[in-house]
Scaffold this motif. Structure first.
Motif, mmCIF file in Angstrom:
data_model
loop_
_atom_site.group_PDB
_atom_site.id
_atom_site.type_symbol
_atom_site.label_atom_id
_atom_site.label_comp_id
_atom_site.label_asym_id
_atom_site.label_seq_id
_atom_site.Cartn_x
_atom_site.Cartn_y
_atom_site.Cartn_z
ATOM 1 N N LEU A 22 0.836 -1.206 0.000
ATOM 2 C CA LEU A 22 0.000 0.000 0.000
ATOM 3 C C LEU A 22 0.869 1.254 0.000
ATOM 4 C CD1 LEU A 22 -2.625 -0.985 2.763
ATOM 5 C CD2 LEU A 22 -3.021 -0.922 0.303
ATOM 6 N N PHE A 23 0.723 2.071 -1.005
ATOM 7 C CA PHE A 23 1.408 3.366 -1.060
ATOM 8 C C PHE A 23 0.788 4.281 -0.011
ATOM 9 C CE2 PHE A 23 2.193 7.550 -3.075
ATOM 10 C CZ PHE A 23 3.551 7.434 -3.310
ATOM 11 N N GLU A 24 1.602 4.981 0.722
ATOM 12 C CA GLU A 24 1.142 5.796 1.861
ATOM 13 C C GLU A 24 0.313 4.959 2.837
ATOM 14 O OE1 GLU A 24 -0.878 9.180 0.076
ATOM 15 O OE2 GLU A 24 1.025 10.194 -0.318
ATOM 16 N N ASN A 78 13.461 18.170 -4.521
ATOM 17 C CA ASN A 78 12.251 18.771 -5.088
ATOM 18 C C ASN A 78 11.070 18.656 -4.133
ATOM 19 O OD1 ASN A 78 13.138 19.754 -7.592
ATOM 20 N ND2 ASN A 78 12.926 17.746 -8.572
ATOM 21 N N HIS A 79 11.124 17.644 -3.273
ATOM 22 C CA HIS A 79 9.937 17.334 -2.461
ATOM 23 C C HIS A 79 10.394 16.559 -1.229
ATOM 24 C CE1 HIS A 79 5.963 16.132 -1.385
ATOM 25 N NE2 HIS A 79 5.801 15.107 -2.191
ATOM 26 N N MET A 80 9.809 16.906 -0.096
ATOM 27 C CA MET A 80 10.268 16.311 1.165
ATOM 28 C C MET A 80 9.460 15.095 1.606
ATOM 29 S SD MET A 80 12.992 17.072 2.693
ATOM 30 C CE MET A 80 12.566 16.272 4.238
ATOM 31 N N GLU A 81 8.449 14.673 0.861
ATOM 32 C CA GLU A 81 7.737 13.475 1.314
ATOM 33 C C GLU A 81 8.741 12.317 1.339
ATOM 34 O OE1 GLU A 81 4.035 12.541 -0.672
ATOM 35 O OE2 GLU A 81 3.467 11.194 0.963
ATOM 36 N N PRO A 82 8.673 11.477 2.384
ATOM 37 C CA PRO A 82 9.739 10.496 2.590
ATOM 38 C C PRO A 82 9.933 9.465 1.473
ATOM 39 C CG PRO A 82 8.603 10.879 4.644
ATOM 40 C CD PRO A 82 7.823 11.611 3.586
ATOM 41 N N ASP A 83 8.957 9.277 0.588
ATOM 42 C CA ASP A 83 9.219 8.346 -0.527
ATOM 43 C C ASP A 83 10.336 8.875 -1.433
ATOM 44 O OD1 ASP A 83 7.294 10.314 -1.188
ATOM 45 O OD2 ASP A 83 6.498 9.131 -2.847
ATOM 46 N N HIS A 84 10.658 10.164 -1.317
ATOM 47 C CA HIS A 84 11.769 10.735 -2.099
ATOM 48 C C HIS A 84 12.909 11.248 -1.234
ATOM 49 C CE1 HIS A 84 8.864 10.497 -5.261
ATOM 50 N NE2 HIS A 84 8.051 11.279 -4.589
ATOM 51 N N SER A 85 12.626 11.460 0.025
ATOM 52 C CA SER A 85 13.633 12.167 0.830
ATOM 53 C C SER A 85 14.252 11.333 1.947
ATOM 54 C CB SER A 85 12.990 13.412 1.462
ATOM 55 O OG SER A 85 12.091 13.011 2.482
ATOM 56 N N VAL A 145 1.935 20.637 -4.948
ATOM 57 C CA VAL A 145 1.887 19.546 -5.938
ATOM 58 C C VAL A 145 3.051 18.593 -5.611
ATOM 59 C CG1 VAL A 145 1.815 18.955 -8.389
ATOM 60 C CG2 VAL A 145 1.109 21.240 -7.678
ATOM 61 N N HIS A 146 3.191 17.980 -4.368
ATOM 62 C CA HIS A 146 1.955 17.795 -3.655
ATOM 63 C C HIS A 146 2.031 18.244 -2.186
ATOM 64 C CE1 HIS A 146 1.632 13.690 -1.418
ATOM 65 N NE2 HIS A 146 0.493 14.231 -1.166
ATOM 66 N N TRP A 147 3.163 18.786 -1.764
ATOM 67 C CA TRP A 147 3.309 19.371 -0.435
ATOM 68 C C TRP A 147 3.631 20.869 -0.617
ATOM 69 C CZ3 TRP A 147 6.520 15.991 3.586
ATOM 70 C CH2 TRP A 147 5.762 14.872 3.938
ATOM 71 N N CYS A 164 9.044 15.856 -10.320
ATOM 72 C CA CYS A 164 8.662 15.319 -9.003
ATOM 73 C C CYS A 164 7.356 14.523 -9.100
ATOM 74 C CB CYS A 164 8.605 16.435 -7.992
ATOM 75 S SG CYS A 164 8.685 15.723 -6.353
ATOM 76 N N ASP A 165 6.405 14.728 -8.164
ATOM 77 C CA ASP A 165 5.168 13.934 -8.199
ATOM 78 C C ASP A 165 4.325 14.233 -9.450
ATOM 79 O OD1 ASP A 165 5.574 12.539 -5.862
ATOM 80 O OD2 ASP A 165 4.276 13.776 -4.628
ATOM 81 N N ALA A 166 4.420 15.463 -9.936
ATOM 82 C CA ALA A 166 3.630 15.821 -11.125
ATOM 83 C C ALA A 166 4.025 14.908 -12.294
ATOM 84 C CB ALA A 166 3.874 17.277 -11.495
ATOM 85 N N ARG A 194 -5.005 6.732 -11.487
ATOM 86 C CA ARG A 194 -5.257 6.365 -10.095
ATOM 87 C C ARG A 194 -4.316 7.172 -9.190
ATOM 88 N NH1 ARG A 194 -4.295 1.987 -6.622
ATOM 89 N NH2 ARG A 194 -2.785 1.028 -8.029
ATOM 90 N N TYR A 195 -3.062 7.317 -9.606
ATOM 91 C CA TYR A 195 -2.107 8.117 -8.832
ATOM 92 C C TYR A 195 -2.585 9.576 -8.772
ATOM 93 C CZ TYR A 195 2.229 10.315 -7.393
ATOM 94 O OH TYR A 195 3.154 11.072 -6.715
ATOM 95 N N TYR A 196 -2.997 10.084 -9.931
ATOM 96 C CA TYR A 196 -3.438 11.488 -9.958
ATOM 97 C C TYR A 196 -4.650 11.696 -9.047
ATOM 98 C CZ TYR A 196 -4.707 16.142 -11.200
ATOM 99 O OH TYR A 196 -4.991 17.484 -11.086
ATOM 100 N N SER A 225 9.145 11.715 -10.586
ATOM 101 C CA SER A 225 9.704 10.945 -9.475
ATOM 102 C C SER A 225 9.051 9.578 -9.299
ATOM 103 C CB SER A 225 9.569 11.733 -8.174
ATOM 104 O OG SER A 225 10.393 12.866 -8.235
ATOM 105 N N HIS A 226 7.986 9.333 -10.035
ATOM 106 C CA HIS A 226 7.382 7.995 -10.077
ATOM 107 C C HIS A 226 6.990 7.728 -11.528
ATOM 108 C CE1 HIS A 226 6.726 7.950 -5.694
ATOM 109 N NE2 HIS A 226 6.095 9.101 -5.787
ATOM 110 N N GLY A 227 7.183 6.485 -11.962
ATOM 111 C CA GLY A 227 6.638 6.092 -13.262
ATOM 112 C C GLY A 227 7.517 6.453 -14.448
HETATM 113 FE FE1 FEO Z 1 4.338 13.382 -2.572
HETATM 114 FE FE2 FEO Z 1 5.890 10.806 -4.264
HETATM 115 O O1 FEO Z 1 5.552 11.998 -2.849
#
Ligand code: FEO
Length: 395
Positions: A22-24, A78-85, A145-147, A164-166, A194-196, A225-227
């Motif tokens: 499960l993502f997040e 670019n983004h501090m959410e832990p999946d990247h940071s 987009v998204h923090w 990044c997430d965009a 689904r991600y969007y 950053s994904h896909g």
């Molecule tokens: Fe908002 Fe892929 O982290």
């Protein structure tokens, strides 16, 4: 691990994660997910975003191998959410002289997660340029987009947007990382929607602002950053995002129902059959079976939404309440909504749905379709015709 050069000394150093369910801890990952990270090797080197901690043990070794003994000069966050940071501290331990590049908000959040000395931080302003030698990187803030701290990095030399997430999506990168070497229509497109809808859609207004900000910027490649990395046809993903962030929907109706003993389900099927007979595509979900993630994706792209529930403890069914709450959170716009349901004594489920509609930012179209007791054809047929007629008129 084989290094993939995406363009002119820009190396893909991201990884696939097929272990996470499960993502997040919320969104199913049947096709996994990738954490994309990029290393630019130039007079000065720069790593753009990292990966989720624990997802791959060879990440740092791979970077070190590509650098061939030269130092890592910059880590761009670019983004501090832990999946990247969440690898930032590990990167700093391996490359102690690296400067961590982010905006003021990035560094504020960074300090909530890591104990990093100020001397390792480089604060950049919106539009500022970092000169690596041949590559010139500019930073563009796209808050939410998204923090709130999120920014994109643009390589002016190759016209590559590190977004990044965009423009990201679920799904690992199997075989090739590029759009032009993968079957986007296979599962990637659905996984991107689904991600969007699940992750970014809530911030669609901010996505629109990000679009406006990037207007006129020449983009030859999009490296999210994904896909998939969009090398062949970046215009395709720009077009899709433009549609999704402006809530442009497709013809059709999503019917989502909660049923305990099959009566509300039979109502759903009869409504669906009547819509289908009028040539309207229908996608029906039992909310107790379909994961909310998939229902949200279908709702995001479809104009019509019909919700049905049985009465449950003088309320709607709890699984329907869960879906309604998630719809409220992602706040899709411009939907045509109607509701239906069954009960045994007081119609509490339908009443609860009617009451909840404004919370989702929606108005009910037409008269709700309600029955008491069993969902017999005789009881329903005429009323369902009227219900469908009213609904189609509003579509
Ligand atoms: Fe908002 Fe892929 O982290």
């Amino acid at each position: 691990m084989k290094s993939i050069c995406i363009n002119n000394n820009i190396h893909y150093v991201g990884v696939n994660d097929r272990k996470k369910h499960l993502f997040e801890n919320n969104w199913p990952l049947p096709y996994g997910v990738s954490y994309n990270s990029y290393l630019i090797k130039d007079t000065k080197s720069a790593l753009i975003d990292t990966i989720e901690y624990g997802s791959n043990d060879n990440y740092l070794n791979n970077i070190e191998r590509i650098l061939e003994g030269s130092p890592l000069d910059y880590l761009i966050v670019n983004h501090m959410e832990p999946d990247h940071s969440s690898m930032i501290e590990c990167v700093l331990r391996r490359f102690p002289d690296v400067k961590i590049v982010g905006n003021a908000q990035t560094h504020k959040i960074l300090k909530l997660y890591f104990n990093i000395p100020d001397s390792s931080l480089l604060v950049v302003k919106d539009g500022e340029v970092l000169d690596l030698g041949e590559h010139k990187l500019s930073f563009h803030f796209i808050p939410w987009v998204h923090w709130p701290e999120t920014m994109v990095t643009y390589d002016q030399t190759t016209c590559t947007l590190f977004s990044c997430d965009a423009f990201g999506g679920f799904g690992t990168l199997d075989g090739s990382i590029f759009d032009d070497e993968n079957d986007f229509e296979g599962h990637y497109k659905a996984e991107m929607l689904r991600y969007y809808s699940n992750i970014v859609g809530k911030y669609s207004n901010m996505v629109q602002k990000a679009f406006a900000k990037l207007q006129g910027v020449e983009i030859k490649m999009i490296a999210p950053s994904h896909g998939l990395v969009w090398r062949g046809n970046p215009g395709r993903v720009l077009e899709l995002y433009s549609k999704w962030c402006n809530w442009e929907s497709e013809k059709g109706v999503v019917i989502a129902y909660a049923s305990m003993y099959g009566n509300t389900e039979q109502m759903a099927d009869l409504i669906g059959a009547k819509l289908g007979a009028k040539g309207i595509p229908v996608r029906t979900h039992d909310v107790s079976k379909s994961h909310v993630s998939y229902m949200l994706a279908d709702i995001w792209k479809t104009k019509g939404l019909i919700l049905g529930t049985c009465a449950y403890n003088t309320q709607m069914h709890p699984m329907m309440e869960h879906l309604c709450n998630e719809i409220k959170l992602i706040a899709p716009k411009d939907k045509v909504l109607s509701v239906f349901g069954s009960s045994t004594w007081n119609g509490a489920g339908v009443k609860a749905l009617v009451k909840y509609a404004p919370e989702m930012g929606m108005e009910i179209t037409g008269t709700p379709l309600e029955i008491m007791g069993s969902a017999t054809f005789d009881k329903l047929d005429k009323a369902a015709d009227e219900f469908v007629e009213q609904f189609i008129a509003a579509l």
